[in-house]
Write an enzyme that holds these catalytic residues in place. Structure first.
Site, PDB file in Angstrom:
ATOM      1  NE  ARG A  51      -3.782  -1.951   2.611  1.00 28.72           N
ATOM      2  CZ  ARG A  51      -3.710  -2.766   3.676  1.00 28.72           C
ATOM      3  NH1 ARG A  51      -2.851  -2.543   4.658  1.00 28.72           N
ATOM      4  NH2 ARG A  51      -4.509  -3.803   3.770  1.00 28.72           N
ATOM      5  CG  ASP A  64      -6.879 -24.988   5.685  1.00 29.93           C
ATOM      6  OD1 ASP A  64      -6.440 -25.287   4.553  1.00 29.93           O
ATOM      7  OD2 ASP A  64      -6.775 -25.726   6.678  1.00 29.93           O
ATOM      8  CG  ASN A  91       1.941 -19.310  -5.332  1.00 25.80           C
ATOM      9  OD1 ASN A  91       2.925 -19.827  -5.851  1.00 25.80           O
ATOM     10  ND2 ASN A  91       1.936 -18.871  -4.073  1.00 25.80           N
ATOM     11  CE1 TYR A 156       4.115 -29.967  -5.115  1.00 26.19           C
ATOM     12  CE2 TYR A 156       6.065 -30.778  -6.246  1.00 26.19           C
ATOM     13  CZ  TYR A 156       5.241 -29.730  -5.883  1.00 26.19           C
ATOM     14  OH  TYR A 156       5.533 -28.447  -6.296  1.00 26.19           O
ATOM     15  CE  LYS A 160       2.348 -27.933  -7.501  1.00 29.31           C
ATOM     16  NZ  LYS A 160       1.611 -26.673  -7.410  1.00 29.31           N
TER      17      LYS A 160
HETATM   18  N1  LIG Z   1       9.890 -23.711  -4.403  1.00 27.95           N
HETATM   19  C1  LIG Z   1       9.980 -24.729  -5.248  1.00 27.95           C
HETATM   20  O1  LIG Z   1      11.014 -25.393  -5.328  1.00 27.95           O
HETATM   21  C2  LIG Z   1       8.806 -25.041  -6.157  1.00 27.95           C
HETATM   22  C3  LIG Z   1       9.049 -25.768  -7.325  1.00 27.95           C
HETATM   23  C4  LIG Z   1       7.989 -26.064  -8.171  1.00 27.95           C
HETATM   24  C5  LIG Z   1       6.713 -25.647  -7.850  1.00 27.95           C
HETATM   25  N2  LIG Z   1       6.499 -24.951  -6.696  1.00 27.95           N
HETATM   26  C6  LIG Z   1       5.122 -24.550  -6.379  1.00 27.95           C
HETATM   27  O2  LIG Z   1       5.097 -23.162  -6.118  1.00 27.95           O
HETATM   28  C7  LIG Z   1       3.967 -22.862  -5.292  1.00 27.95           C
HETATM   29  C8  LIG Z   1       4.412 -21.928  -4.176  1.00 27.95           C
HETATM   30  O3  LIG Z   1       5.307 -22.598  -3.327  1.00 27.95           O
HETATM   31  P1  LIG Z   1       6.569 -21.859  -2.654  1.00 27.95           P
HETATM   32  O4  LIG Z   1       7.780 -22.422  -3.282  1.00 27.95           O
HETATM   33  O5  LIG Z   1       6.361 -20.412  -2.635  1.00 27.95           O
HETATM   34  O6  LIG Z   1       6.472 -22.491  -1.193  1.00 27.95           O
HETATM   35  P2  LIG Z   1       6.149 -21.810   0.216  1.00 27.95           P
HETATM   36  O7  LIG Z   1       7.105 -20.692   0.476  1.00 27.95           O
HETATM   37  O8  LIG Z   1       6.098 -22.937   1.201  1.00 27.95           O
HETATM   38  O9  LIG Z   1       4.699 -21.173   0.010  1.00 27.95           O
HETATM   39  C9  LIG Z   1       3.533 -21.959  -0.046  1.00 27.95           C
HETATM   40  C10 LIG Z   1       2.330 -21.056   0.133  1.00 27.95           C
HETATM   41  O10 LIG Z   1       1.151 -21.861   0.076  1.00 27.95           O
HETATM   42  C11 LIG Z   1       0.314 -21.536   1.188  1.00 27.95           C
HETATM   43  N3  LIG Z   1      -0.491 -22.656   1.642  1.00 27.95           N
HETATM   44  C12 LIG Z   1      -0.046 -23.872   2.036  1.00 27.95           C
HETATM   45  N4  LIG Z   1      -1.072 -24.614   2.487  1.00 27.95           N
HETATM   46  C13 LIG Z   1      -2.188 -23.824   2.373  1.00 27.95           C
HETATM   47  C14 LIG Z   1      -3.563 -24.022   2.683  1.00 27.95           C
HETATM   48  N5  LIG Z   1      -4.014 -25.171   3.213  1.00 27.95           N
HETATM   49  N6  LIG Z   1      -4.427 -23.011   2.438  1.00 27.95           N
HETATM   50  C15 LIG Z   1      -3.989 -21.842   1.928  1.00 27.95           C
HETATM   51  N7  LIG Z   1      -2.711 -21.600   1.606  1.00 27.95           N
HETATM   52  C16 LIG Z   1      -1.820 -22.582   1.832  1.00 27.95           C
HETATM   53  C17 LIG Z   1       1.301 -21.110   2.280  1.00 27.95           C
HETATM   54  O11 LIG Z   1       0.663 -20.242   3.212  1.00 27.95           O
HETATM   55  P3  LIG Z   1       0.182 -20.649   4.696  1.00 27.95           P
HETATM   56  O12 LIG Z   1       1.145 -21.655   5.229  1.00 27.95           O
HETATM   57  O13 LIG Z   1       0.195 -19.336   5.410  1.00 27.95           O
HETATM   58  O14 LIG Z   1      -1.205 -21.170   4.520  1.00 27.95           O
HETATM   59  C18 LIG Z   1       2.337 -20.343   1.478  1.00 27.95           C
HETATM   60  O15 LIG Z   1       1.932 -19.009   1.322  1.00 27.95           O
HETATM   61  C19 LIG Z   1       3.418 -24.205  -4.812  1.00 27.95           C
HETATM   62  O16 LIG Z   1       2.271 -24.529  -5.569  1.00 27.95           O
HETATM   63  C20 LIG Z   1       4.551 -25.180  -5.124  1.00 27.95           C
HETATM   64  O17 LIG Z   1       4.085 -26.483  -5.346  1.00 27.95           O
HETATM   65  C21 LIG Z   1       7.518 -24.629  -5.853  1.00 27.95           C
END
Ligand SMILES: NC(=O)c1ccc[n+]([C@@H]2O[C@H](COP(=O)([O-])OP(=O)(O)OC[C@H]3O[C@@H](n4cnc5c(N)ncnc54)[C@H](OP(=O)(O)O)[C@@H]3O)[C@@H](O)[C@H]2O)c1
Length: 261
Positions: A51, A64, A91, A156, A160
């Protein structure tokens, strides 16, 4: 730079990692934001920053998304506020690393609920509105693990693969209705993902590891250019490309080595 002034973007998983970067990149383009995840404190902090820095409106929604019907509840809350979502960034997600049979089944099912069903529900709800308005953008976050079998990340990776195919199919289906769908497939990125999933730190993962900002930027730019699908990073593109020439029976074994060290 596309100016998104007056548009509303919903970013799920905006409390951490890629979600923070997606939200920041959209705010830099002047979009108003809805930040959604379970932990509200980090999202409130991000909201104050965005903001102040970009003079955009930011709404924080603690939710959730792994509960059945959570997407509909979130949509109802936004409808009540009179917010029409122009951009949806699907995401939120997590991984579970390890032997499939050793993973508690409730955890596996919760992951599939979030990674696939919540994504499907949110996309369905918001795409229907976008189709009526004949405008809108949807970004789905898949993974390079959706392209080939991933022992250690079996469920997982399969979740995806679902996101990848859903998004690429919807890109073609919704295009004639004025709605764009783009799939972003990241490789390893330095977020909480590895810690949450219990991932081992291997040489291959270290080699492919990217910072979250360029990963998120790749997705946002691809979405704004109306690409159907994009892999983040040259090395990850090479990995996926090389698998096209690898017999399927060998793909799983190669991935097992890469992920287990
Ligand atoms: N980092 C990698 O290596 C990688 C690689 C390929 C794909 N991805 C994908 O990228 C996306 C983002 O992941 P990231 O790397 O940013 O990981 P991250 O830092 O762990 O972030 C995951 C996010 O998802 C939220 N989340 C988890 N469970 C949830 C729930 N039950 N309800 C609502 N929100 C939820 C978490 O928030 P809260 O815990 O606050 O709910 C957090 O904001 C995911 O879909 C992951 O599969 C990541």
């Amino acid at each position: 730079m596309n100016d998104m002034k007056g548009k509303w973007a919903l970013v799920t998983g905006a409390s951490s990692g890629l979600g923070i970067e997606f939200a920041t990149l959209l705010a830099e383009r002047n979009a108003n934001l809805i930040l959604a995840a379970r932990r509200t404190a980090p999202m409130e902090k991000l909201a104050v920053q965005l903001r102040q820095k970009h003079c955009v409106e930011v709404v924080v929604e603690g939710t959730d998304l792994s509960g059945p019907g959570a997407g509909a509840e979130l949509k109802a809350r936004l409808d009540k506020r009179g917010i029409a979502v122009d951009v949806l960034v699907n995401n939120a997600g997590f991984g579970l690393f390890g032997d499939f049979v050793s993973q508690p089944i409730q955890k596996v099912l919760g992951m599939l609920q979030l990674n696939m069903l919540a994504v499907t529900e949110l996309t369905h709800l918001f795409a229907a509105d976008m189709v009526k308005r004949r405008t809108g953008d949807i970004l789905l976050v898949a993974s390079i693990l959706g392209y080939e079998p991933a022992p250690g990340y079996a469920a997982y990776g399969a979740s995806k693969g679902y996101v990848l195919l859903l998004g690429e199919a919807l890109h073609a289906e919704l295009k004639p209705h004025g709605v764009n769908v783009t799939v972003l497939s990241p490789g390893p990125a330095s977020t909480s993902f590895g810690h949450v999933s219990g991932q081992k730190d291997t040489a291959v993962l270290r080699m492919l590891m990217m910072a979250p900002k360029p990963v998120a930027r790749t997705g946002i730019v691809a979405m704004l250019r109306h690409r159907s699908s994009i892999i983040a990073g040259v090395m990850n593109k090479l990995v996926v490309f090389s698998f096209r020439f690898t017999p399927r029976r060998m793909q799983g074994r190669i991935m097992q080595r890469a992920l287990s060290g």
